[in-house]
Design a protein around this motif. Structure first.
Motif, PDB file in Angstrom:
ATOM      1  N   ASN A  39      32.167 -28.409 -92.629  1.00 42.61           N
ATOM      2  CA  ASN A  39      32.284 -29.718 -93.255  1.00 42.61           C
ATOM      3  C   ASN A  39      33.742 -30.161 -93.435  1.00 42.61           C
ATOM      4  N   ALA A  40      34.623 -29.213 -93.689  1.00 41.24           N
ATOM      5  CA  ALA A  40      36.025 -29.547 -93.878  1.00 41.24           C
ATOM      6  C   ALA A  40      36.647 -30.108 -92.612  1.00 41.24           C
ATOM      7  N   PHE A  46      33.147 -41.234 -94.600  1.00 39.31           N
ATOM      8  CA  PHE A  46      32.842 -41.065 -96.014  1.00 39.31           C
ATOM      9  C   PHE A  46      31.859 -39.928 -96.216  1.00 39.31           C
ATOM     10  N   SER A  47      30.850 -39.889 -95.379  1.00 39.21           N
ATOM     11  CA  SER A  47      29.865 -38.836 -95.489  1.00 39.21           C
ATOM     12  C   SER A  47      29.192 -38.623 -94.141  1.00 39.21           C
ATOM     13  N   ASN A  84      23.752 -32.187 -93.983  1.00 35.89           N
ATOM     14  CA  ASN A  84      24.920 -31.879 -94.790  1.00 35.89           C
ATOM     15  C   ASN A  84      24.628 -30.773 -95.792  1.00 35.89           C
ATOM     16  N   GLY A  85      23.363 -30.651 -96.173  1.00 33.38           N
ATOM     17  CA  GLY A  85      22.969 -29.610 -97.094  1.00 33.38           C
ATOM     18  C   GLY A  85      22.671 -28.280 -96.439  1.00 33.38           C
ATOM     19  N   GLY A  86      22.705 -28.242 -95.116  1.00 31.34           N
ATOM     20  CA  GLY A  86      22.527 -26.988 -94.405  1.00 31.34           C
ATOM     21  C   GLY A  86      21.153 -26.730 -93.826  1.00 31.34           C
ATOM     22  N   SER A  87      20.218 -27.663 -93.994  1.00 30.35           N
ATOM     23  CA  SER A  87      18.898 -27.488 -93.407  1.00 30.35           C
ATOM     24  C   SER A  87      18.976 -27.645 -91.894  1.00 30.35           C
TER      25      SER A  87
END
Length: 121
Positions: free
Chosen positions: A73-74, A29-30, A53-56
């Motif tokens: 992410n894909a 899911f995530s 997930n935000g790139g940090s």
């Protein structure tokens, strides 16, 4: 269930490069974050690099400027580009992924089986 498949390990000479890949599969899911850890013989497993997930990103001081973590992410895949490798980088490298899975959004934290990186002349 989340399965992690790691690849890209091997043997290189000092100063060489390798790129590790880790692909996560399952009803994801995530993904909160993905990262790489390593463990050398007789030593504790240590963080190498992580990416949210935000790139940090976070890097161990020992690899800053030499290693780069990224993700697609894909494809639910993370990569670790390792340049200017040193003998002290020799270790088993483990992928780690955490997040939520399935329709119930159950939390998970999965580890790969590890891939050997050997740096020697």
């Amino acid at each position: 269930q989340v399965q992690l498949v790691e690849s890209g390990g091997g043997s290189v000479q000092p100063g060489g490069s390798l790129r590790l890949s880790c692909a996560a599969s399952g009803s994801i899911f995530s993904i909160y974050g993905m990262g790489w850890y390593r463990q050398a013989p007789g030593k504790q497993r240590e963080l190498v690099a992580t990416i949210t997930n935000g790139g940090s990103t976070i890097y161990a001081d020992s690899v800053k400027g030499r290693f780069t973590i990224s993700r697609d992410n894909a494809k639910n895949t993370t990569y670790l580009q390792m340049n200017s490798l040193k003998p002290e980088d020799t270790a088993v490298y483990y992928c780690n992924v955490g997040g939520r899975i399935g329709i119930k959004r159950t939390t998970y934290n999965s580890w790969g089986q590890g891939t050997q990186v050997t740096v020697s002349s």
